[in-house]
Each structure stands twice: as structure tokens, then as C-alpha cells.
Design an enzyme around this catalytic site. Structure first.
Site, PDB file in Angstrom:
ATOM      1  N   ASP A   1      26.940 -24.172 -29.249  1.00 27.54           N
ATOM      2  CA  ASP A   1      26.824 -23.529 -30.566  1.00 27.54           C
ATOM      3  C   ASP A   1      27.531 -22.177 -30.562  1.00 27.54           C
ATOM      4  O   ASP A   1      27.058 -21.212 -31.165  1.00 27.54           O
ATOM      5  CB  ASP A   1      25.354 -23.366 -30.949  1.00 27.54           C
ATOM      6  CG  ASP A   1      25.167 -23.118 -32.445  1.00 27.54           C
ATOM      7  OD1 ASP A   1      26.156 -23.227 -33.192  1.00 27.54           O
ATOM      8  OD2 ASP A   1      24.041 -22.796 -32.861  1.00 27.54           O
TER       9      ASP A   1
ATOM     10  N   GLY B   1      11.133  -0.098 -27.305  1.00 28.26           N
ATOM     11  CA  GLY B   1      10.514   0.223 -28.572  1.00 28.26           C
ATOM     12  C   GLY B   1      11.020  -0.650 -29.703  1.00 28.26           C
ATOM     13  O   GLY B   1      10.260  -1.088 -30.567  1.00 28.26           O
TER      14      GLY B   1
ATOM     15  N   GLY C   1       8.663  -1.817 -22.270  1.00 29.49           N
ATOM     16  CA  GLY C   1       9.364  -0.549 -22.352  1.00 29.49           C
ATOM     17  C   GLY C   1      10.359  -0.442 -23.482  1.00 29.49           C
ATOM     18  O   GLY C   1      10.946   0.634 -23.689  1.00 29.49           O
TER      19      GLY C   1
ATOM     20  N   PHE D   1      13.564  -4.130 -30.659  1.00 26.40           N
ATOM     21  CA  PHE D   1      14.112  -5.324 -30.032  1.00 26.40           C
ATOM     22  C   PHE D   1      14.518  -6.328 -31.103  1.00 26.40           C
ATOM     23  O   PHE D   1      14.252  -6.138 -32.299  1.00 26.40           O
ATOM     24  CB  PHE D   1      13.099  -5.959 -29.067  1.00 26.40           C
ATOM     25  CG  PHE D   1      11.705  -6.049 -29.610  1.00 26.40           C
ATOM     26  CD1 PHE D   1      11.342  -7.058 -30.490  1.00 26.40           C
ATOM     27  CD2 PHE D   1      10.742  -5.113 -29.254  1.00 26.40           C
ATOM     28  CE1 PHE D   1      10.058  -7.140 -30.993  1.00 26.40           C
ATOM     29  CE2 PHE D   1       9.454  -5.183 -29.754  1.00 26.40           C
ATOM     30  CZ  PHE D   1       9.110  -6.209 -30.626  1.00 26.40           C
TER      31      PHE D   1
END
Length: 416
Positions: free
Chosen positions: A249, A148, A146, A150
Site C-alpha cells: 500500500d 506528549g 514519554g 503522537f
């Protein structure tokens, strides 16, 4: 009288002879009877043994099927998890000696990747680390659960598959927290290994502060904004501690910004360790001299005793506070070599006080660098201290309703 005695003697001798014959006949008859019964028992025993053998030979043994014409294997039932055209090669579920290996293959099919690198459209570079490269990306077709857009991390050459799988397992354990970059999907079946995470608008917090330094340095509410961002980072680290995860880190370059300062997210778990899966906090990995670690963010106990625990992340959080106050400046900027950095930290030297830092944050920063590490505050303590600072700032910044920052954020967006 003499004749009578002789007759009696003869009669006694006859009786003794007959008795002997009778006893002999009886004994022989008894022996014959015993032999006959023994023979019958032997025949019965052999017959019983023969019957048992016949029964054993007629029933199936273990997992070996009855002898019959071989049948072709059938495809597994979970067809939707198998790629099209490979259904007939799916392993058959069995309960025999090879059942465990079949289960492993079946598990691998169920968790097969739903995408490969060619399915990704890499749009903009976010940052390049030592073990992976981050991009803003999208699918060439469709979406990823879902989403679009990323954030995508591609591992560099030489990164081990087990290393990436550990990172995936840790990120899955840390799901559903607003200040941790959420994992959406992954592919560790082939190189480069790929992790797909939620989208962020502005990349790393270090890049954001460096890019907007001129705007932020003139903002009278700068210290309040940095405190709010610090608070959200501390919330994420508190969540890690509750899950027994050590980040190892934590740095400004590994914090993502979706909306400053309200939505900042801790990312990059390539060096993170789950202490619930370790026999001791003193892991043997710390003794690997080839292991590349961010020395400028590591505490003195690491260089002295090869130890890094939860309070090591607290030390790194203090470095992050210093980085934020100096707009992404490299810690210990006057030290050029790794040897100089290690010596400087080991003998107890700290970063200089950043210019313009509010006293409360400066005090917290110094507490994060206390030695021994047991004197440092926990992230729960840090969260409480930051909440108290934010309550004092609430007179001129509405923490719960950041409408005052919308205009400034729009100006920042135009400069991207």
C-alpha cells in the site's frame, strides 16, 4: 544245596519289598516338600502383592494433591500487571493438564492494554483511510511512553482483530528506522482497535505538497528537494525488503512528514505482509475478490496472475515518484472506473510524463514500471541511483546540513 537256594530266594524277595517301600516313602516325601515350598511361595507372593498395593495407594498420583481440606487459590505474583481490584481473580499458575491454558491467560494479563479510547484526546484529523482514521492526539492525563503528542490510528467498524494484530507485529518488526513511523503502543482488546505512533508535524506528504504547491513550484531547488524526499522513502523500503516485508500500500497518502524533505516516514501497514510467515509469496488473500486494494498503485502482474511481491512495491514507488512530481495528483486522472484502470494497466499503458520532472527521476520512474517485473531495479539499486543524483546536486544544496531550507520551512509553517 536245595535248602540254601530257597533261603537266598526268600532273602532277595524281602530286599525287593523293602526297596519298594523306601522308594515310595521317598517319593511321597519329595512331593510333600514340593507342595510345601509351593504353598510358601504362594503366600509370599500374595504378601508381596498386598504390600505393593498398599504402597501405591499411599503415594500421590499425577497432579492430584493428597486428600485434605480445600484451600482458596492464591493471587499471582505479578501484581503490577493486574488491574487494581482484580488481583484475586488472576489465574493460578499450575503444572497440571490445564497449564497451557493458564499460560495463555497469564500472557494476556502481561500484555494487557495500558490505555483505552477515553484516555485519548483526539485533536486534529490527519487522514481517513478505508480501514482506519489517523489523528494527532495526546493523553488526557500523562504521556504515552514519554511522548506528549503522537499520531493515533483508530480502526473502522468491521476491521478484524487478527488483521490489526498482524499490523502490530509487522510494525514491531520494523522498529528503529528514522524513515518508518514508529509504533509506541496499541490496544487490540476491544473496538475500536487503537495504534499509537510517533508524532509528525505536517501530516501526509500528499497533503503537504498540495497545501504548499504555490511555494514549492516557485522554488528553483524543487527537484533537489523532491529527490531528497524520494531518497528517504527508498531507504524505508530498503529496510522493509531486508525484513522480508511487502508493504502492498505504498502511496503518497501513506507517507508522513515531520520535516520536509529531511524527515519523511513510511506509514500504514494495514495491507503489509511478512513473507517469513507465509508458505508462498503467492498468498491466497490475493484471490479474495472482496479485498479492497489500491488499484491505481498496483502492478500488471497482480491483475494478470494475482501476484504481488517485492517488485510490486517497486512499481508503487514509481507511482509515488509520479505523485510527488505532480503535487499529489491522482494517478491515471483521466480514468474514472476501476475497470478502466485495470484494463489500462494490464495492456501496458503508463502515466504520462509529469511536467518539469528531471530526466534522472523520469528514467528511474520508467525503470520501476518495466515488465516483466524481474527487470525492475531493487530498492538497493534505487537508493544507489538517488545517492548519485544527490551527489551531483550537492554543489548547490548541502544535503548533510540543511540550513538553507530553514527560512523556507518557517514560511511553510506559517501557512498551516
Amino acid at each position: 544245596m536245595t535248602n540254601s537256594s530257597a533261603a537266598v530266594a526268600c532273602l532277595d524277595q524281602g530286599l525287593d519289598g523293602n526297596t519298594y517301600i523306601y522308594i515310595s516313602i521317598g517319593a511321597v516325601s519329595f512331593l510333600l516338600l514340593v507342595l510345601l515350598m509351593g504353598l510358601l511361595c504362594l503366600l509370599k507372593y500374595r504378601s508381596l502383592v498386598r504390600t505393593i498395593r498398599e504402597l501405591r495407594s499411599s503415594e500421590p498420583t499425577g497432579s492430584a494433591p493428597p486428600k485434605e481440606a480445600p484451600r482458596p487459590p492464591r493471587p499471582t505474583l505479578a501484581v503490577e500487571e493486574v488491574a487494581e481490584g482484580e488481583q484475586e481473580r488472576a489465574p493460578l499458575q499450575r503444572t497440571g493438564p490445564n497449564a497451557s491454558s493458564s499460560k495463555k491467560l497469564w500472557k494476556g494479563l502481561q500484555q494487557g492494554p495500558r490505555f483505552i479510547k477515553s484516555d485519548l484526546n483526539l485533536m486534529q484529523l490527519i487522514k481517513a483511510g478505508k480501514e482506519g482514521v489517523f489523528y494527532q492526539a495526546r493523553m488526557t492525563r500523562g504521556t504515552c511512553k514519554g511522548h506528549g503528542m503522537f499520531t493515533c490510528k483508530l480502526s473502522k467498524e468491521g476491521v478484524r482483530q487478527k488483521h490489526v494484530e498482524t499490523e502490530v507485529s509487522i510494525m514491531r518488526k520494523l522498529v528503529h528506522h528514522k524513515n518508518i513511523l514508529q509504533l509506541l503502543d496499541w490496544n487490540t482488546s476491544e473496538e475500536p482497535y487503537i495504534l499509537i505512533m510517533e508524532y509528525v508535524s505536517y501530516g501526509t506528504l500528499r497533503t503537504f505538497l498540495q497545501t504548499h504547491r504555490s511555494h514549492l513550484s516557485m522554488d528553483p531547488e524543487l527537484q533537489s528537494l523532491l529527490t531528497i524526499a524520494s531518497y528517504h522513502i527508498a531507504l524505508a523500503m530498503q529496510h522493509l525488503r531486508s525484513k522480508m516485508i511487502v508493504h502492498c500500500d505504498l502511496a503518497l497518502r501513506n507517507i508522513m512528514v515531520n520535516k520536509f524533505p529531511w524527515e519523511v516516514k513510511v506509514a500504514e501497514f494495514g495491507l503489509a505482509r511478512d513473507l517469513t510467515r507465509m508458505a508462498s509469496r503467492r498468498s491466497s488473500r490475493w484471490w479474495n475478490h472482496r479485498q479492497r486494494v489500491p488499484l491505481r498503485w498496483y502492478p500488471p502482474e497482480y491483475f494478470k496472475n494475482h501476484y504481488y511481491g517485492f517488485k510490486g512495491d517497486v512499481w508503487a514507488f514509481g507511482i509515488v515518484l509520479w505523485e510527488m512530481q505532480s503535487f499529489g495528483t491522482l494517478p491515471y486522472p483521466n480514468l474514472e472506473t476501476s475497470e478502466a484502470v485495470i484494463y489500462h494497466i494490464s495492456i501496458g499503458h503508463k502515466n504520462t510524463n509529469p511536467e518539469g520532472c528531471r530526466p534522472e527521476i523520469l528514467h528511474m520512474m520508467r525503470n520501476c514500471w518495466l515488465e516483466p517485473y524481474s527487470l525492475r531495479p531493487s530498492f538497493t539499486d534505487v537508493v544507489l541511483m538517488l545517492e548519485n543524483i544527490m551527489e551531483n546536486d550537492a554543489d548547490y544544496v548541502d544535503v548533510q546540513n540543511p540550513q538553507l531550507l530553514l527560512q523556507e520551512e518557517a514560511e511553510y509553517t506559517e501557512t498551516l
